[in-house]
Design a protein around this motif. Sequence first.
Motif, PDB file in Angstrom:
ATOM      1  N   ASP A  22     -72.186 -49.316  49.539  1.00 16.86           N
ATOM      2  CA  ASP A  22     -71.832 -47.876  49.564  1.00 16.86           C
ATOM      3  C   ASP A  22     -70.764 -47.445  50.519  1.00 16.86           C
ATOM      4  O   ASP A  22     -70.199 -46.407  49.949  1.00 16.86           O
ATOM      5  CB  ASP A  22     -73.318 -47.186  49.969  1.00 16.86           C
ATOM      6  N   GLU A  23     -70.719 -47.990  51.301  1.00 14.41           N
ATOM      7  CA  GLU A  23     -69.769 -47.516  52.331  1.00 14.41           C
ATOM      8  C   GLU A  23     -68.462 -47.495  51.685  1.00 14.41           C
ATOM      9  O   GLU A  23     -67.431 -46.765  51.943  1.00 14.41           O
ATOM     10  CB  GLU A  23     -69.640 -48.390  53.673  1.00 14.41           C
ATOM     11  N   ASP A  24     -68.092 -48.681  50.998  1.00 13.54           N
ATOM     12  CA  ASP A  24     -66.736 -48.892  50.259  1.00 13.54           C
ATOM     13  C   ASP A  24     -66.687 -47.943  49.282  1.00 13.54           C
ATOM     14  O   ASP A  24     -65.423 -47.420  49.157  1.00 13.54           O
ATOM     15  CB  ASP A  24     -66.743 -50.318  49.601  1.00 13.54           C
ATOM     16  N   LEU A  25     -67.886 -47.365  48.650  1.00 14.22           N
ATOM     17  CA  LEU A  25     -67.330 -46.306  47.738  1.00 14.22           C
ATOM     18  C   LEU A  25     -67.242 -45.037  48.219  1.00 14.22           C
ATOM     19  O   LEU A  25     -66.253 -44.391  47.694  1.00 14.22           O
ATOM     20  CB  LEU A  25     -68.956 -46.106  46.900  1.00 14.22           C
ATOM     21  N   LEU A  26     -67.800 -44.744  49.479  1.00 13.37           N
ATOM     22  CA  LEU A  26     -67.213 -43.441  49.959  1.00 13.37           C
ATOM     23  C   LEU A  26     -65.711 -43.336  50.455  1.00 13.37           C
ATOM     24  O   LEU A  26     -65.070 -42.586  50.654  1.00 13.37           O
ATOM     25  CB  LEU A  26     -68.264 -43.229  51.294  1.00 13.37           C
ATOM     26  N   ALA A  27     -65.452 -44.599  51.195  1.00 19.10           N
ATOM     27  CA  ALA A  27     -64.241 -44.804  51.653  1.00 19.10           C
ATOM     28  C   ALA A  27     -63.051 -44.806  51.007  1.00 19.10           C
ATOM     29  O   ALA A  27     -61.887 -44.286  50.933  1.00 19.10           O
ATOM     30  CB  ALA A  27     -63.799 -46.245  52.273  1.00 19.10           C
ATOM     31  N   LEU A  28     -63.342 -44.902  49.463  1.00 24.72           N
ATOM     32  CA  LEU A  28     -62.640 -44.792  48.244  1.00 24.72           C
ATOM     33  C   LEU A  28     -62.753 -43.230  47.567  1.00 24.72           C
ATOM     34  O   LEU A  28     -61.610 -42.549  47.614  1.00 24.72           O
ATOM     35  CB  LEU A  28     -62.872 -45.568  47.130  1.00 24.72           C
ATOM     36  N   ALA A  29     -63.981 -42.707  47.467  1.00 26.42           N
ATOM     37  CA  ALA A  29     -63.915 -41.594  47.123  1.00 26.42           C
ATOM     38  C   ALA A  29     -63.899 -40.154  48.054  1.00 26.42           C
ATOM     39  O   ALA A  29     -63.147 -39.304  47.626  1.00 26.42           O
ATOM     40  CB  ALA A  29     -65.495 -41.122  46.517  1.00 26.42           C
ATOM     41  N   VAL A  30     -64.120 -39.989  49.100  1.00 30.38           N
ATOM     42  CA  VAL A  30     -64.307 -39.064  50.026  1.00 30.38           C
ATOM     43  C   VAL A  30     -62.789 -38.603  50.393  1.00 30.38           C
ATOM     44  O   VAL A  30     -62.324 -37.307  50.144  1.00 30.38           O
ATOM     45  CB  VAL A  30     -65.061 -39.064  51.369  1.00 30.38           C
ATOM     46  N   PRO A  31     -61.927 -39.560  50.848  1.00 29.36           N
ATOM     47  CA  PRO A  31     -60.527 -39.150  51.135  1.00 29.36           C
ATOM     48  C   PRO A  31     -59.761 -38.847  50.232  1.00 29.36           C
ATOM     49  O   PRO A  31     -58.975 -37.827  50.067  1.00 29.36           O
ATOM     50  CB  PRO A  31     -59.882 -40.461  51.898  1.00 29.36           C
ATOM     51  N   PHE A  32     -59.980 -39.450  48.855  1.00 31.57           N
ATOM     52  CA  PHE A  32     -59.198 -39.049  47.614  1.00 31.57           C
ATOM     53  C   PHE A  32     -59.738 -37.546  47.355  1.00 31.57           C
ATOM     54  O   PHE A  32     -58.661 -36.746  46.709  1.00 31.57           O
ATOM     55  CB  PHE A  32     -59.842 -40.003  46.545  1.00 31.57           C
ATOM     56  N   LEU A  33     -60.945 -37.088  47.266  1.00 31.14           N
ATOM     57  CA  LEU A  33     -61.299 -35.799  46.852  1.00 31.14           C
ATOM     58  C   LEU A  33     -60.885 -34.943  47.900  1.00 31.14           C
ATOM     59  O   LEU A  33     -60.502 -33.743  47.671  1.00 31.14           O
ATOM     60  CB  LEU A  33     -62.773 -36.040  46.619  1.00 31.14           C
ATOM     61  N   MET A  34     -61.214 -35.213  49.264  1.00 27.44           N
ATOM     62  CA  MET A  34     -60.760 -34.291  50.376  1.00 27.44           C
ATOM     63  C   MET A  34     -59.374 -33.767  50.248  1.00 27.44           C
ATOM     64  O   MET A  34     -59.020 -32.683  50.422  1.00 27.44           O
ATOM     65  CB  MET A  34     -61.205 -34.596  51.592  1.00 27.44           C
ATOM     66  N   ASP A  35     -58.434 -34.978  50.130  1.00 25.18           N
ATOM     67  CA  ASP A  35     -56.987 -34.773  49.888  1.00 25.18           C
ATOM     68  C   ASP A  35     -56.617 -33.738  49.006  1.00 25.18           C
ATOM     69  O   ASP A  35     -55.779 -33.100  48.946  1.00 25.18           O
ATOM     70  CB  ASP A  35     -56.272 -36.267  49.895  1.00 25.18           C
ATOM     71  N   GLY A  36     -57.318 -34.062  47.659  1.00 23.43           N
ATOM     72  CA  GLY A  36     -56.933 -33.090  46.699  1.00 23.43           C
ATOM     73  C   GLY A  36     -57.565 -31.638  46.997  1.00 23.43           C
ATOM     74  O   GLY A  36     -56.736 -31.044  46.586  1.00 23.43           O
TER      75      GLY A  36
END
Length: 318
Positions: A22-36
């Motif tokens: 789950d930590e890996d999932l969030l490490a991919l998703a959150v920065p990607f979405l927040m930067d967008g």
Amino acid sequence: MRTGAAAGHVGYFHTAGCFASDEDLLALAVPFLMDGLASGEPSVVALGERHAQLVRAALPGGAAATFLPGGAVYEKPAAAIRSYRKILAGHVADGASQIRIFGDLTAVTQGVTWDWWARYEAAINRAYDDFPLWSICAYDTRATPPAALAEVMRTHPRTALPGGRHTANTGFTDPHRYLSEQPPPAPDPLQSGAPTVQLIDPTLSEARQAVRTADRGFVAPEEVDDLVVAVSEMVANAQRHGHGPVRLRLWSGSDRLVATVTDSGTGPKDPFAGLLAVGDGANGGLGLWITHQSCNHVAMYRDADGFTIRLIAGNPHR
């Protein structure tokens, strides 16, 4: 203006994101979405319920990401392409210079129906290439079979890594070549027995009636109706574009109907046929596209008998 790893890229920036926790999932998703979101880019999330809850909880309150029901979006590949193209066109019409999508396919799709989702992943390299899209297709390595992960590397040009890094997938295969391979799908267990109905060179009326005859009342009536139309379309395609004889076979089970239409030709020339609406429907493209919208699983393959299309109504996951 494109931002992040997609800066300077024209068209679809298609990436896979493999994660093992789950930590890996969030490490991919959150920065990607927040930067967008920080760049004012429409940011869309299409995940299964559990993963969607994790990502939603990790985003700051009020974050303007759009969450789509992943299970509904990824019900059928051709329908997913149609829905996403509508969404993307809307954002571009509103002035978006880049759109971000973070999505995942459920473990169910990576089972016996994975073949048409692998074809989806290959086809969208073209289907979305006229939009300024950057997507991360997330795959949970705890649930995704190794064979499916190998196909992920063949259908995605690059892999996203935590921290915003990307690596090129050396095994990436040109979509036209990949879709042209068409290996036989895993046989449905019903096909190990004798067909419920078998016809050689049926008329379209006989083909439609054959589906009605095979129906034992276990499949929803609307899905049987869709199969009637699909079988009729595929028999017409085989008669018009293939080579005889045309053989129709149907098997009925407690939760599904399986149909195959075989002719001695080579099938459609365009390997994207079915997943994309092909021109004016030449060589069966429009009929195949309609069939991919209506059936619960479609597989196309070539073997010593010629070209076969297999259609399933009801539960394709057996």
